[in-house]
Write an enzyme that holds these catalytic residues in place. Structure first.
Site, PDB file in Angstrom:
ATOM      1  N   THR A 100      -1.844   1.318  19.945  1.00 45.65           N
ATOM      2  CA  THR A 100      -1.108   2.218  19.056  1.00 45.65           C
ATOM      3  C   THR A 100       0.171   2.636  19.753  1.00 45.65           C
ATOM      4  OG1 THR A 100      -1.104   4.335  17.876  1.00 45.65           O
ATOM      5  CG2 THR A 100      -2.420   4.218  19.892  1.00 45.65           C
ATOM      6  N   GLY A 101       1.247   2.627  19.002  1.00 49.66           N
ATOM      7  CA  GLY A 101       2.523   3.064  19.567  1.00 49.66           C
ATOM      8  C   GLY A 101       2.751   4.547  19.384  1.00 49.66           C
ATOM      9  N   ARG A 134       0.820  -1.208   0.000  1.00 51.67           N
ATOM     10  CA  ARG A 134       0.000   0.000   0.000  1.00 51.67           C
ATOM     11  C   ARG A 134       0.861   1.268   0.000  1.00 51.67           C
ATOM     12  NH1 ARG A 134      -4.030  -0.095  -2.204  1.00 51.67           N
ATOM     13  NH2 ARG A 134      -4.818   1.728  -1.116  1.00 51.67           N
ATOM     14  N   ARG A 173      -6.959  -8.819  16.609  1.00 51.72           N
ATOM     15  CA  ARG A 173      -6.772  -8.541  15.183  1.00 51.72           C
ATOM     16  C   ARG A 173      -7.095  -9.734  14.298  1.00 51.72           C
ATOM     17  NH1 ARG A 173      -1.907  -4.230  13.977  1.00 51.72           N
ATOM     18  NH2 ARG A 173      -2.305  -2.844  15.732  1.00 51.72           N
ATOM     19  N   CYS A 214       1.838   6.533  10.748  1.00 50.67           N
ATOM     20  CA  CYS A 214       0.892   7.510  10.210  1.00 50.67           C
ATOM     21  C   CYS A 214       0.217   8.284  11.341  1.00 50.67           C
ATOM     22  CB  CYS A 214      -0.150   6.812   9.338  1.00 50.67           C
ATOM     23  SG  CYS A 214      -1.067   5.487  10.172  1.00 50.67           S
ATOM     24  N   THR A 215      -0.110   7.598  12.431  1.00 49.86           N
ATOM     25  CA  THR A 215      -0.779   8.263  13.548  1.00 49.86           C
ATOM     26  C   THR A 215       0.163   9.215  14.267  1.00 49.86           C
ATOM     27  OG1 THR A 215      -2.263   6.369  13.821  1.00 49.86           O
ATOM     28  CG2 THR A 215      -2.065   7.878  15.684  1.00 49.86           C
TER      29      THR A 215
END
Length: 481
Positions: A347-348, A138, A334, A289-290
């Protein structure tokens, strides 16, 4: 003439002006490596309607009128100057000219505002920098699209090769087809041909060698004429210095990871800490991305108000790491069907803030929920501020940051009352502040931050690569710090 006829005539006039801008923008880009922006949005390779829509959106967020009739004179003035490689924001030129009371002509004002990119001050164009993509998923394919789009005169970043594992019969054709068509991001803008005999993909004239290998140790890049290249690892298989060092093969000078780095690997968020990269650093990460979505607005809020503590909750689109249907997965939850469930996960990003913003002492916690949408996520950033403020003050401040600050390429701003996630597919910003959802109560602020976790992040990756390669050209007028 009726009101309707007058409106239509005005539209046709503006169409004609926008049409006249296209060859000027294209020629500056191809011949001088000059990218024309409008409030940090590129106008290169844009259609007539896209140029008009960009002007329209810029008017909305700036709170004042801006039309092609106002920006065209500045574009024409640029053609008379001896410009070097740069990014020039004609929206900023127009707005700053309005505020200037010295009575200068458009030509004189423009020459003064972009003086750093002209004559003896201009950057001389180099021979370009080779880029290799390791992995073609992606992010890899979107980074490839951006590299091809930004090829310009050929003196910047040049995508020379893609390294993948062999996929069997018609592998090359299938990979080229995935580059050509994307269910989320649409058709590739240009032409793609495949030469299976030489294992190459030619995209908009860029010849890209497809190398098949199961491990970095199998590749000698100099055998393909590649030298001093920047390798972008899109696989995430190796995330520490030892693993990523495997890529430092003949022909490769630096390695950039498109995932959070572990150990002493620098995590870089462009716009925030990219200037801390040491010239001799060979391995670095673009974080997640976060992380790229929350760190720029977090820095902006800390600069103005001080941040005492914070929590980020990300509502994130599902990814290929999850299962389509329930099946075994090494991570908790997941393994449950991604398109059928909301999935609580980790989330890291919160812990990664410390690497990108070491001066921020406030504790930041975080968690995530994966939801059944294919792209675009939202981060809900809840902050305890160092002083009390109002919603109006915060929104005015963040709108100004999105327009005029060094973070304007990272932070966008929307006042659309009915904005939803699909509206932000293809956004080149790492974070979009939703004004309508923002909440402020004294020293507590909650920001809702949209982000295209695929394309917006890929743009941040390209910015980091441009910076370490030496082809990140300066922007004029210079943003106010």
């Amino acid at each position: 003439m009726t009101v309707n006829e007058d409106s239509f005539t005005n539209w046709k006039n503006r169409e004609e002006i926008a049409e006249s801008m296209i060859p000027i923008i294209g020629k500056l880009h191809r011949e001088r490596d000059v990218t024309i922006l409008l409030h940090s949005r590129s106008l290169v390779n844009k259609s007539v309607v896209s140029i008009l829509k960009t002007h329209r959106f810029a008017r909305q967020i700036a709170g004042g009128e801006l039309s092609v009739t106002e920006t065209l004179p500045f574009l024409l003035a640029l053609t008379t100057l001896d410009l070097g490689p740069s990014q020039i924001d004609i929206g900023m030129l127009a707005s700053e000219y309005k505020a200037d009371d010295r009575g200068l002509s458009v030509e004189a004002f423009t020459a003064e505002a972009v003086a750093g990119a002209t004559g003896e001050n201009k950057i001389e164009r180099g021979a370009g920098r080779d880029v290799v993509l390791y992995g073609f998923g992606r992010i890899g394919r979107l980074v490839a699209r951006l590299l091809i789009e930004k090829a310009g005169s050929g003196n910047g970043l040049r995508l020379r090769a893609i390294v993948v594992r062999g996929g069997g019969e018609a592998d090359l054709v299938k990979r080229a087809s995935l580059l050509r068509r994307d269910s989320i991001h649409g058709q590739f803008q240009g032409t793609i041909t495949v030469d299976e005999a030489t294992s190459t993909i030619v995209a908009n004239g860029n010849t890209i060698k497809v190398i098949y290998a199961n491990d970095p140790s199998e590749v000698d890049y100099t055998a393909y004429g590649i030298k001093d290249a920047i390798l972008i690892d899109n696989t995430g298989k190796w995330r520490d210095r030892e693993g990523l060092s495997k890529h430092l093969r003949p022909g490769i000078d630096k390695v950039v990871l498109t995932a959070p780095g572990k150990g002493d690997v620098p995590n870089i968020v462009h716009g925030v800490n990219h200037d801390t990269i040491k010239p001799d650093e060979q391995i670095l990460s673009c974080a997640s991305c976060t992380t790229n979505a929350i760190v720029p607005p977090l820095k902006a809020m800390d600069d103005e108000y001080g941040v005492l503590r914070g929590h980020v909750e990300t509502v994130h689109s599902f990814t290929n790491d999850q299962n389509l249907l329930d099946n075994y997965h090494k991570a908790d939850r997941r393994g449950r069907s991604a398109p059928l469930n909301m999935v609580i996960t980790e989330t890291g990003a919160a812990s990664a803030v410390a690497k990108a913003l070491p001066d921020l002492k406030a504790p930041i916690t975080g968690s995530s929920i994966r939801v059944p949408v294919p792209d675009v996520s939202i981060a809900i950033l809840s902050l305890r501020l160092g002083r009390e403020t109002t919603r109006e003050e915060v929104l005015d401040y963040l709108r100004d940051v999105s327009l005029h600050s060094p973070l304007k390429r990272q932070i966008d701003f929307t006042t659309a009352p009915d904005a939803v996630s699909m509206d932000f597919v293809g956004s080149r910003h790492s974070s979009i502040v939703d004004a309508g959802a923002t909440k402020v109560d004294g020293d507590n602020a909650i920001l809702y931050l949209w982000y295209d976790n695929e394309f917006g992040y890929s743009c941040q990756v390209i910015r980091v690569v441009q910076h370490v390669s030496g082809v990140e050209y300066p922007t004029y007028p210079v943003p106010v710090a």
